[in-house]
Write a protein that holds these residues in place. Structure first.
Motif, PDB file in Angstrom:
ATOM      1  N   TYR A 116       0.841  -1.208   0.000  1.00 24.47           N
ATOM      2  CA  TYR A 116       0.000   0.000   0.000  1.00 24.47           C
ATOM      3  C   TYR A 116       0.869   1.247   0.000  1.00 24.47           C
ATOM      4  O   TYR A 116       0.644   2.177  -0.781  1.00 24.47           O
ATOM      5  CB  TYR A 116      -0.925  -0.033   1.227  1.00 24.47           C
ATOM      6  N   ARG A 117       1.869   1.284   0.846  1.00 21.55           N
ATOM      7  CA  ARG A 117       2.778   2.443   0.908  1.00 21.55           C
ATOM      8  C   ARG A 117       3.415   2.684  -0.464  1.00 21.55           C
ATOM      9  O   ARG A 117       3.481   3.818  -0.924  1.00 21.55           O
ATOM     10  CB  ARG A 117       3.846   2.207   1.977  1.00 21.55           C
ATOM     11  N   ASP A 118       3.867   1.645  -1.126  1.00 21.55           N
ATOM     12  CA  ASP A 118       4.445   1.790  -2.464  1.00 21.55           C
ATOM     13  C   ASP A 118       3.399   2.279  -3.465  1.00 21.55           C
ATOM     14  O   ASP A 118       3.666   3.168  -4.277  1.00 21.55           O
ATOM     15  CB  ASP A 118       5.030   0.465  -2.958  1.00 21.55           C
ATOM     16  N   ALA A 119       2.213   1.695  -3.425  1.00 19.54           N
ATOM     17  CA  ALA A 119       1.158   2.077  -4.371  1.00 19.54           C
ATOM     18  C   ALA A 119       0.756   3.543  -4.181  1.00 19.54           C
ATOM     19  O   ALA A 119       0.528   4.259  -5.160  1.00 19.54           O
ATOM     20  CB  ALA A 119      -0.050   1.155  -4.213  1.00 19.54           C
ATOM     21  N   VAL A 120       0.696   3.997  -2.946  1.00 20.22           N
ATOM     22  CA  VAL A 120       0.394   5.409  -2.668  1.00 20.22           C
ATOM     23  C   VAL A 120       1.479   6.292  -3.277  1.00 20.22           C
ATOM     24  O   VAL A 120       1.181   7.312  -3.911  1.00 20.22           O
ATOM     25  CB  VAL A 120       0.265   5.661  -1.146  1.00 20.22           C
ATOM     26  N   GLY A 121       2.721   5.916  -3.130  1.00 21.45           N
ATOM     27  CA  GLY A 121       3.832   6.712  -3.657  1.00 21.45           C
ATOM     28  C   GLY A 121       3.840   6.846  -5.164  1.00 21.45           C
ATOM     29  O   GLY A 121       4.394   7.806  -5.708  1.00 21.45           O
ATOM     30  N   ARG A 122       3.206   5.919  -5.840  1.00 18.03           N
ATOM     31  CA  ARG A 122       3.160   5.955  -7.310  1.00 18.03           C
ATOM     32  C   ARG A 122       1.999   6.793  -7.852  1.00 18.03           C
ATOM     33  O   ARG A 122       1.896   6.980  -9.050  1.00 18.03           O
ATOM     34  CB  ARG A 122       3.035   4.542  -7.857  1.00 18.03           C
ATOM     35  N   ARG A 123       1.125   7.302  -7.000  1.00 17.05           N
ATOM     36  CA  ARG A 123      -0.079   7.987  -7.485  1.00 17.05           C
ATOM     37  C   ARG A 123       0.091   9.490  -7.686  1.00 17.05           C
ATOM     38  O   ARG A 123      -0.827  10.142  -8.154  1.00 17.05           O
ATOM     39  CB  ARG A 123      -1.245   7.741  -6.540  1.00 17.05           C
ATOM     40  N   PHE A 124       1.225  10.046  -7.344  1.00 15.80           N
ATOM     41  CA  PHE A 124       1.432  11.484  -7.556  1.00 15.80           C
ATOM     42  C   PHE A 124       1.354  11.798  -9.042  1.00 15.80           C
ATOM     43  O   PHE A 124       1.888  11.079  -9.880  1.00 15.80           O
ATOM     44  CB  PHE A 124       2.801  11.907  -7.004  1.00 15.80           C
ATOM     45  N   ARG A 125       0.679  12.893  -9.375  1.00 16.29           N
ATOM     46  CA  ARG A 125       0.557  13.361 -10.765  1.00 16.29           C
ATOM     47  C   ARG A 125       1.047  14.805 -10.837  1.00 16.29           C
ATOM     48  O   ARG A 125       0.821  15.582  -9.911  1.00 16.29           O
ATOM     49  CB  ARG A 125      -0.903  13.311 -11.241  1.00 16.29           C
ATOM     50  N   PRO A 126       1.684  15.204 -11.922  1.00 18.65           N
ATOM     51  CA  PRO A 126       2.193  16.577 -12.046  1.00 18.65           C
ATOM     52  C   PRO A 126       1.130  17.649 -11.804  1.00 18.65           C
ATOM     53  O   PRO A 126       1.422  18.690 -11.216  1.00 18.65           O
ATOM     54  CB  PRO A 126       2.738  16.636 -13.469  1.00 18.65           C
TER      55      PRO A 126
END
Length: 195
Positions: A116-126
């Motif tokens: 979950y922590r990794d998946a959250v980190g991948r959701r940032f968008r410019p």
């Protein structure tokens, strides 16, 4: 290097190598190579466990980046994450009692938490970077139970602030502060600082 590139570089330093590609990131040095038992240790009642710290960091980033800045659903609500984590709380733990910290520490599924922590980190968008924090975005998160006992203060404090400041505050400074706290927990627990 512009400010956004600097943010992305620092964001990688706060996440696992799976997210940012940095094998020496603060997250890797803090949370990697620990047993589940070590992750659940609360060496003293006034200290959080490493499991709780990881959960708290991930939940804050999920709420603020996805719901408030990105106008997206929280990852917690996607792909069955709430069930996979085995924690029913919707907030990110601010203002929790010691007994509540112990309960989250005991019940959380640690393999799912790391994912979950990794998946959250991948959701940032410019586009999460631009503009100011909207009142309705903060209220939407509050209505979802994101802020627990601190709802009133947060709903008043964040609208109108630059989104870049909130993004940096939650994804970098908040994470860094708790990773520093994790070094204390590791030392007090007898399994080194990690950093």
């Amino acid at each position: 290097m512009d400010v956004r590139d600097m943010f992305l570089d620092q964001h990688a330093a706060m996440h696992s190598a799976a997210v940012g590609g940095n094998k020496m990131s603060a997250s890797e040095r803090t949370f990697a190579s620990l047993s589940d038992e070590q992750m659940r240790v609360r060496p003293r009642e006034d200290l959080n466990s490493l499991a709780w710290l990881m959960w708290h960091i991930a939940r804050a980033e999920d709420i603020f980046i996805n719901t408030i800045l990105g106008a997206r659903t929280q990852l917690l609500d996607d792909e069955g994450w709430a069930k996979r984590l085995a924690v029913t709380r919707r907030d990110f733990g601010i203002g929790m009692t010691s007994a509540e910290v112990t309960e989250v520490t005991r019940q959380i599924e640690l393999g799912a938490l790391r994912e979950y922590r990794d998946a959250v980190g991948r959701r940032f968008r410019p586009q999460d970077w631009e503009g100011t924090v909207a009142v309705d975005a903060v209220q939407r998160a509050a209505d979802q139970g994101a802020f627990g006992v601190r709802t009133e203060q947060i709903v008043k404090a964040f609208p109108g602030r630059p989104r870049s400041a909130m993004l940096s505050g939650i994804a970098l400074f908040h994470s860094a502060g708790h990773i520093g706290e994790a070094a204390t927990v590791r030392t007090a627990g007898g399994f080194g600082t990690g950093v």
